[in-house]
Design an enzyme around this catalytic site. Sequence first.
Site, PDB file in Angstrom:
ATOM      1  N   SER A 147       0.807  -1.225   0.000  1.00  0.00           N
ATOM      2  CA  SER A 147       0.000   0.000   0.000  1.00  0.00           C
ATOM      3  C   SER A 147       0.836   1.268   0.000  1.00  0.00           C
ATOM      4  O   SER A 147       0.464   2.251  -0.630  1.00  0.00           O
ATOM      5  CB  SER A 147      -0.884   0.042   1.244  1.00  0.00           C
ATOM      6  OG  SER A 147      -1.897  -0.914   1.174  1.00  0.00           O
TER       7      SER A 147
ATOM      8  N   ARG B 269       2.194 -12.206   7.837  1.00  0.00           N
ATOM      9  CA  ARG B 269       1.269 -11.432   6.994  1.00  0.00           C
ATOM     10  C   ARG B 269       1.913 -11.153   5.633  1.00  0.00           C
ATOM     11  O   ARG B 269       1.265 -11.247   4.604  1.00  0.00           O
ATOM     12  CB  ARG B 269       0.917 -10.126   7.712  1.00  0.00           C
ATOM     13  CG  ARG B 269      -0.181  -9.289   7.077  1.00  0.00           C
ATOM     14  CD  ARG B 269      -0.485  -8.118   8.026  1.00  0.00           C
ATOM     15  NE  ARG B 269      -1.475  -7.184   7.555  1.00  0.00           N
ATOM     16  CZ  ARG B 269      -2.786  -7.251   7.830  1.00  0.00           C
ATOM     17  NH1 ARG B 269      -3.263  -8.250   8.530  1.00  0.00           N
ATOM     18  NH2 ARG B 269      -3.622  -6.316   7.406  1.00  0.00           N
TER      19      ARG B 269
ATOM     20  N   ARG C 163       9.137   1.195   6.570  1.00  0.00           N
ATOM     21  CA  ARG C 163       7.814   1.695   6.172  1.00  0.00           C
ATOM     22  C   ARG C 163       7.176   2.491   7.301  1.00  0.00           C
ATOM     23  O   ARG C 163       7.279   2.135   8.474  1.00  0.00           O
ATOM     24  CB  ARG C 163       6.919   0.541   5.752  1.00  0.00           C
ATOM     25  CG  ARG C 163       5.491   0.982   5.458  1.00  0.00           C
ATOM     26  CD  ARG C 163       4.720   0.003   4.631  1.00  0.00           C
ATOM     27  NE  ARG C 163       3.299   0.124   4.917  1.00  0.00           N
ATOM     28  CZ  ARG C 163       2.355  -0.532   4.272  1.00  0.00           C
ATOM     29  NH1 ARG C 163       2.680  -1.343   3.270  1.00  0.00           N
ATOM     30  NH2 ARG C 163       1.092  -0.386   4.599  1.00  0.00           N
TER      31      ARG C 163
END
EC number: 5.4.2.12
Length: 572
Positions: A94, A183, A299
């Site tokens: 994202s 994940r 991130r």
Amino acid sequence: MISHRGRENKNNEMGSSDFSWKLADHPKLPKGKTIAVVVLDGWGEANPDKYNCIHVAETPVMDSLKKGAPDRWRLVRAHGTAVGLPTEDDMGNSEVGHNALGAGRIYAQGAKLVDLALASGKIYDGEGFNYIKESFNTNTLHLIGLLSDGGVHSRLDQLQLLVKGASERGAKRIRLHILTDGRDVLDGSSVGFVETIEKDLADLRAKGVDAQIASGGGRMYVTMDRYENDWEVIKRGWDAQVLGEAPYKFRNAVEAVKKLREDPKNNDQYLPPFVIVDEQGKSVGPIVDGDAVVTFNFRADRMVMLAKALEYADFDKFDRVRVPKIRYAGMLQYDGELKLPSRYLVSPPEIERTSGEYLVHNGVRTFACSETVKFGHVTFFWNGNRSGYFNSEMEEYVEIPSDSGITFNVKPNMKALEIAEKARDAILSGKFHQVRVNLPNSDMVGHTGDIDATVVACKAADDAVKMILDAVEKVGGIYVVTADHGNAEDMVKRNKKGEPQLDKEGKIQILTSHTLQPVPIAIGGPGLGPGVKFRKDVPQGGLANVAATVMNLHGLEAPADYEPTLIEVVDN
Ligand SMILES: O=C(O)[C@@H](CO)OP(=O)(O)O
Ligand SMILES: [Mn+2]
Ligand SMILES: [Mn+2]
């Protein structure tokens, strides 16, 4: 309002002292149309089979966009170098996806910048490292972050190099506070990552460095919340990492992860917090006055909350109990507007002159909306990792509160309907030229690995698209429907031939992560002139080509250095 500090420099670097925010009118496309920009999070294109939840789900609206207008539907690249990641083996995510969508250019991203800084050794010459280094003689260096090779938030090899580099530069006592993944990588892989780093730490101990894992927990339950959805997540981490307190105590981390995983309720993403203790039962690595702390994720979104807890003197989100006086640096600076954290090891990509900033200077009024867990994606990431408005009179950002404390397979519809209603109302209000949303379902539910729930999630996203397109139809507007990277279109780990890969027990391995797949982009709506279609000469087009495309649809030419538009206008 976003400040424009440093912008003059940037413009001079571009060699355009006469820089202007004003964009030229598009020669053929009119201004003033209402444009819905819909980002389906985690919605890629892949072969249809039973592990492709988008294929299995009933998605009539997205299907019709694909089948209905071949000149107005195509695929764009959303992973690897197309979004500034180091290699073509890097799945999209994202942050890089929305950065590219909003900025219209490809920037070398955190993963790559950290690789380069470590390889050249420059990371050790910077202000950030020199600052934390002052603690090495007398105190402990703590490293907090996600332990995996997923490459979305952090990477194991970077941590290994940093630990080694710090010890070679005088760090005598090192404590790792690890967050298990599951994940961005397979569930259960945490054990192997802990074993790997434990071996490195044992090697260091053999050389006389007192290096150990001090605490841990699963990323979704401990520390890595985002957009202030649930401060309890940060608090659990704080208690273990800073205070040295957790419900579970172990003598070593491999044992901790293995034991905690035995409870079927636990998985890597949701492991409860634990601390490592010595023979006396005392935690081996609380953070105390004088220590140095590095959050080693590159991130931003899931480190901002911890960065605030570590850095802000004024802080009321939870009771920190004890606030040690530390030297803290982020791997990167996570928020360019808040300048958070103030110290960092590697400079973040300088994402400047994003499309959102241009649009406010060219009279385009924007509405942006998502639910909490994706809210920053269509605002913060879209605007080049800056929180806040460029111009609060031209923009309105609406956040729908997400459910917290649940895994989203329990409620796969999430807030898609509410987001679509807000978008519909914004479109019908006539107040905005651009109405931008992120629909989270296929991504957030895809990450749970629950295939049935992900099918429901995909349908919910499709229903939401319908509501938005219906509103576009009513006002004679235009839609741009796309995605930021793949996820729900492939829920199984595959071998090189593309067949589902079985584990030792012959079971398929569920893929909770994003993918390397391209994503669709569709344009249409009554406001789109009949001659507008996708060009054929940008076959390698990626997410960064979308910004120029959207600017054109607003009746504006894109800046010269933006990636080329995907559309052309042919005279009929
Ligand atoms: O949840 C997240 O943090 C990432 C996966 O690590 O997903 P996304 O990039 O879609 O936000
Ligand atoms: Mn995403
Ligand atoms: Mn995701």
